[in-house]
Design a protein around this motif. Structure first.
Motif, PDB file in Angstrom:
ATOM      1  N   GLN A 104      -7.119   0.493  -0.715  1.00  0.00           N
ATOM      2  CA  GLN A 104      -7.400  -0.689   0.094  1.00  0.00           C
ATOM      3  C   GLN A 104      -8.528  -0.382   1.074  1.00  0.00           C
ATOM      4  O   GLN A 104      -9.416  -1.187   1.295  1.00  0.00           O
ATOM      5  N   THR A 154       0.827  -1.205   0.000  1.00  0.00           N
ATOM      6  CA  THR A 154       0.000   0.000   0.000  1.00  0.00           C
ATOM      7  C   THR A 154       0.864   1.259   0.000  1.00  0.00           C
ATOM      8  O   THR A 154       0.559   2.234  -0.681  1.00  0.00           O
ATOM      9  N   ASP A 179      -5.739  -1.766  -5.067  1.00  0.00           N
ATOM     10  CA  ASP A 179      -5.137  -2.287  -3.843  1.00  0.00           C
ATOM     11  C   ASP A 179      -6.107  -3.269  -3.173  1.00  0.00           C
ATOM     12  O   ASP A 179      -7.029  -2.857  -2.483  1.00  0.00           O
ATOM     13  N   GLU A 180      -5.876  -4.531  -3.402  1.00  0.00           N
ATOM     14  CA  GLU A 180      -6.752  -5.602  -2.905  1.00  0.00           C
ATOM     15  C   GLU A 180      -8.225  -5.328  -3.196  1.00  0.00           C
ATOM     16  O   GLU A 180      -9.059  -5.301  -2.283  1.00  0.00           O
TER      17      GLU A 180
END
Ligand SMILES: Nc1ncnc2c1ncn2[C@@H]1O[C@H](COP(=O)(O)OP(=O)(O)OP(=O)(O)O)[C@@H](O)[C@H]1O
Ligand SMILES: [Mg+2]
Lengths: 253, 307
Positions: free
Chosen positions: B83, B43, B159-160
């Protein structure tokens, strides 16, 4: 500038709590009529430069300034809100600079300030302001006061929102400080009647200057010291704005 | 020229070095997978590359622009799904998509078209009037991903993005990304789900404790790290163990397991031995390692060296 306008639009659509906004704009009216008329029976008239005005009119003009200060809490709340929802970071990865973000918050509270001043004046003209003439120069003074007041108090709110660790802390601190500002100023009573130390305290309070500028404009009672007050308020507004912007630019996310 | 070209980027918080001189390149029109354990620095890398935070040292070029000097130019050409969930409060799904399009200055007509598209693709049509606070975690995530496809961009950071999504939603997202990539989009993607990385990514970087451990295509990673991981032979009948006296072999009645780096060579040797001794093989089973196992072995290796 277009970017800032888009952010301002967003503030009104998403960030500001509508109920809060309505309260913020209409609450002063309540105050104005209750306090204004209740005190009118004990306080006669107020000397203002070369004029004498009724107390309700005096307080109505003070309330416009008070409301500019109170609305500025919104600027800090917007930052808190955006941090909580994660939109703060998101916006800072969109094509906006942090300066755009600060500007949009200040402009938002200037708009709130103008609307609430408009409502107070609108409600006051047929009632407590009877007989006053709103000229172009009154409007200029009024806008100047709203502009400088919003920048100063808005910047203070932004600084507080960055420095405080919790929203509750931020709100409590700002509200108590602002109550202090409100009472140690010329919002509710003229400096002339107050004892010496208090009247000096009045004059180290920016709210006093904001309120004085508004009154001078509305009642067309310009005095020499007014221009010095405008200069002082301008300087401290620039300083606080610079500090607020710097802090926000350096803020780690 | 690469789409992303990272040169010796470092980030420290106080004396804690979160990123330690990472370098890599991502070509245009590819999906770059960025994998690593919790706290590895994924991140943080994304925050730096999307200009949210500044690196302590090093630099990068994004879409040909200098990361430190051309922030605004970079921001106007990238998309980012953070994220952490980041949605406006008090707005319906539809309103929040509209607002996001407005922030991006997408023309009203195009905005409406795109919103129609993402409402369908991400299964948001039925909930378009629900408030964002009322949505389930997976629905929020879908909205957060969907809004990013309303505006035009050349590079997308994810991000994820699939955290909280059900398998169906996840597959739809991966396929939609594939489609966008075939139209020229470049994607920087992090995930903890190896199947996703394998399905989507052209290249994978594994990062651990702020350092890039390896960068390769999923296929090459397999080749490099796990020739053949485990071979299981089932013999017709139990046999004398002394016939197969090697290291790296487990014998369990009539089952022989080879667990070794050079299992291929050993297999040839063992088959010969069995044949010479007249022992017959009933079945043979070869297990190639999953990306997950490769990942674990890489991280583990580094872990042991680090200690
Ligand atoms: N603002 C900060 N101040 C101090 N340390 C930080 C800060 N932000 C991140 N870190 C540290 O940097 C390291 C990397 O964090 P990062 O969020 O990049 O990890 P990650 O690879 O994304 O992990 P995950 O898989 O859990 O999302 C962590 O150890 C984290 O504690
Ligand atoms: Mg992370």
């Amino acid at each position: 500038m277009k970017k800032v306008i888009r952010l301002v639009k967003r503030n009104f659509i998403a960030t500001i709590d509508t109920a809060f906004l309505i309260w913020q704009i209409f609450f002063p009216l309540l105050y104005l009529f209750i306090a204004g008329y209740a005190y009118a029976s004990i306080i006669e008239g107020v000397e203002l430069a070369d004029k004498k005005i009724e107390y309700p009119a005096f307080i109505a003009s003070g309330i416009i300034g008070l409301n500019i200060m109170n609305s500025s809490v919104t600027a800090g709340s917007m930052i808190w809100n955006d941090k909580r929802t994660g939109m703060f970071e998101q916006i800072l990865m969109l094509p906006f600079t942090r300066m755009d973000y600060v500007m949009s918050n200040i402009i938002t509270i200037i708009i709130i300030g103008i609307i609430s001043a408009g409502i107070v004046i609108f409600a006051s003209i047929p009632t407590v302001f009877n007989g006053i003439e709103i000229s172009l120069s009154s409007i200029q003074f009024l806008l100047l006061a709203i502009l400088l007041g919003s920048i100063f108090f808005g910047s203070i709110a932004i600084i507080a929102s960055i420095k405080f660790k919790s929203n509750e802390g931020f709100q409590t601190m700002l509200n108590t400080t602002f109550i202090f500002f409100a009472f140690v100023s010329t919002t509710f009573y003229p400096a002339e009647g107050a004892p010496e130390p208090l009247s000096i305290a009045f004059h180290i309070n920016p709210l006093t200057y904001v309120v004085n500028i508004i009154r001078a404009g509305l009642f067309n009672s310009i005095y020499d010291f007014l221009y010095i007050e405008i200069i002082i308020l301008t300087i401290i507004s620039i300083i606080t704005f610079t500090v607020a912007t710097r802090l926000l630019v350096r803020l780690n996310v | 020229m690469s789409c992303i070209s990272v040169n010796a980027l470092s980030k420290s918080y106080g004396s804690f070095k979160v990123l330690d001189s990472i370098s890599f390149d991502v070509d245009y029109g590819k999906v770059f997978g960025f994998l690593g354990p919790n706290g590895a620095g994924k991140t943080t890398t994304i925050k730096i590359l999307t200009t949210l935070i500044k690196p302590t040292e090093g630099n990068a070029k994004i879409l040909g622009y200098d990361l430190l000097k051309d922030e605004q130019k970079i921001r106007s050409r990238i998309g980012i799904v953070q994220q952490k969930i980041s949605l406006e409060n008090n707005l319906s799904v539809l309103k929040s998509l509209e607002l996001y399009g407005m922030l991006w200055n997408v023309q009203k007509r195009i905005r409406e078209e795109k919103i129609e598209e993402v409402l369908d693709v991400f299964g948001l049509r039925e909930i378009k009037n629900s408030k964002t606070e009322e949505l389930s975690i997976g629905q929020r995530r879908r909205l957060q991903v969907a809004r990013e496809f309303i505006h035009d961009m050349d590079l997308l950071f994810l991000d994820e993005p699939t955290v909280g999504m059900d398998p169906n939603a996840r597959r739809i997202l991966l396929d939609y990304i594939k489609k966008k990539v075939s139209d020229g989009l470049t994607v920087f993607f992090t995930t903890h789900i190896m199947e996703e990385a394998e399905y989507l990514c052209d290249e994978i970087a594994i990062i651990n404790k702020g350092r890039i451990v390896t960068i390769d295509s999923p296929q090459s990673l397999r080749k490099r790290y796990g020739s053949i991981k485990m071979v299981e032979l089932r013999l017709k009948e139990p046999f004398d163990r002394n016939v197969l006296n090697y290291d790296g072999i487990e014998i369990d009645n009539n089952i022989v397991r080879i667990v070794s780096d050079n299992a291929e060579e050993m297999l040839a040797e063992i088959v010969r031995r069995l044949h010479d001794n007249g022992i017959y093989i009933e079945s043979l089973h070869v297990d190639s390692p999953t990306l997950e196992e490769i990942f674990l072995s890489i991280i583990d290796e580094r872990y042991e060296k680090g200690n």
